[in-house]
Design a protein around this motif. Structure first.
Motif, PDB file in Angstrom:
ATOM      1  N   CYS A  32      -5.388  -3.603   1.525  1.00 37.29           N
ATOM      2  CA  CYS A  32      -4.898  -3.061   2.796  1.00 37.29           C
ATOM      3  C   CYS A  32      -6.118  -2.748   3.678  1.00 37.29           C
ATOM      4  CB  CYS A  32      -4.107  -1.791   2.486  1.00 37.29           C
ATOM      5  SG  CYS A  32      -3.471  -0.948   3.938  1.00 37.29           S
ATOM      6  N   CYS A  72       0.870  -1.176   0.000  1.00 40.03           N
ATOM      7  CA  CYS A  72       0.000   0.000   0.000  1.00 40.03           C
ATOM      8  C   CYS A  72       0.911   1.232   0.000  1.00 40.03           C
ATOM      9  CB  CYS A  72      -0.874  -0.017   1.254  1.00 40.03           C
ATOM     10  SG  CYS A  72      -1.760   1.521   1.557  1.00 40.03           S
ATOM     11  N   GLU A  95       0.432   3.978   1.175  1.00 38.24           N
ATOM     12  CA  GLU A  95       0.276   4.703   2.436  1.00 38.24           C
ATOM     13  C   GLU A  95       0.822   3.902   3.627  1.00 38.24           C
ATOM     14  OE1 GLU A  95      -1.593   8.184   4.247  1.00 38.24           O
ATOM     15  OE2 GLU A  95      -1.166   7.639   2.169  1.00 38.24           O
ATOM     16  N   HIS A  96       0.532   2.573   3.652  1.00 36.64           N
ATOM     17  CA  HIS A  96       0.775   1.777   4.866  1.00 36.64           C
ATOM     18  C   HIS A  96       1.808   0.669   4.719  1.00 36.64           C
ATOM     19  CE1 HIS A  96      -3.370   3.450   5.224  1.00 36.64           C
ATOM     20  NE2 HIS A  96      -2.830   3.884   6.333  1.00 36.64           N
ATOM     21  N   GLU A 148      -7.196   0.222   0.168  1.00 30.63           N
ATOM     22  CA  GLU A 148      -6.337   0.400  -1.017  1.00 30.63           C
ATOM     23  C   GLU A 148      -5.818  -0.967  -1.500  1.00 30.63           C
ATOM     24  OE1 GLU A 148      -3.948   1.618  -3.884  1.00 30.63           O
ATOM     25  OE2 GLU A 148      -4.870   3.247  -2.728  1.00 30.63           O
ATOM     26  N   CYS A 161      -6.948  -0.198   4.880  1.00 26.21           N
ATOM     27  CA  CYS A 161      -7.476   1.115   4.498  1.00 26.21           C
ATOM     28  C   CYS A 161      -8.334   1.046   3.239  1.00 26.21           C
ATOM     29  CB  CYS A 161      -6.340   2.118   4.301  1.00 26.21           C
ATOM     30  SG  CYS A 161      -5.407   1.863   2.766  1.00 26.21           S
TER      31      CYS A 161
HETATM   32 ZN   LIG Z   1      -3.260   1.192   3.263  1.00 26.31          ZN
END
Ligand SMILES: [Zn+2]
Length: 208
Positions: A16, A5, A7-8, A20, A18
């Motif tokens: 993910c 991801c 972001e993560h 994504e 989130c």
């Molecule tokens: Zn994420």
């Protein structure tokens, strides 16, 4: 499978947490193959791969990468790091140039985690196992340490991988440790222990 991801970071599965979907790094089959080889290398047969393992279980990350690449040409150090960071059971840890399995060793290691401070710990056994454990104590035939859970719920859950309806055994960890049995905290949920004689073990009544 392992995905990334933006972001993560690395994660297992399709999306993910989130939401994504990220980018795929390794499919299911290769993730399993790599996971099995890393587990074997760090827990069971470092010698077979020509790896030096120290008394705390640490192996040089570059050496491990090299050893793994002789079998899986598609593997590299970044994938190893992704495997470790996305592992849902947090089985491995990396510190600077070194990697180790956090638990589950059959090779002789002396792990150096902090001493357990939870007074009562739990183990989920099958019915046949439970009788024997209460007679001869809790010991692992194949591993250096016994794994215990910090709550009976968690022990029950872990036990369901071995048997349908686990029987929960409570360990008087405080007494055992007072008597010199080493117990160490691996994570909030997992404690590893040396063999535990039956005098510290009690059956937890089912569905209390
Ligand atoms: Zn994420």
């Amino acid at each position: 499978m392992i995905r990334r991801c933006p972001e993560h970071g690395f994660f297992r599965g399709e999306v993910c947490p989130c939401g994504e979907p990220g980018q795929i790094l390794l499919d299911d089959e290769r993730t399993e193959k790599l996971g099995r080889l890393v587990a074997g290398a760090l827990r069971h047969f470092p010698d077979d791969l020509g790896l030096a393992i120290d008394s705390r279980g640490w192996v040089d990350l570059d050496s491990l990468t090299k050893a793994i690449r002789t079998r899986y040409h598609w593997a590299d150090k970044d994938l190893l790091i992704a495997l470790v960071q996305s592992d849902p059971k947090k089985r491995y840890e990396i510190e600077e140039r070194y990697i180790r399995a956090r638990y589950g060793h059959s090779v002789d290691v002396d792990l150096d985690y902090p001493m357990n401070t939870v007074p009562a710990l739990y183990y989920g056994a099958s019915e046949e196992e439970a009788g024997r454990i209460l007679e001869v104590g809790l010991k692992s035939a194949s591993q250096r340490y016994v794994h215990l859970s910090t709550t009976s719920e968690k022990a029950w859950f872990v036990g369901t991988f071995r048997t349908k309806i686990p029987i929960i055994i409570e360990v008087d960890a405080q007494a055992a440790q007072n008597d010199g049995i080493t117990m160490m905290t691996v994570s909030e949920e997992i404690v590893i222990s040396e063999n535990i004689p039956p005098i510290y073990l009690n059956l937890v009544s089912a569905e209390g």
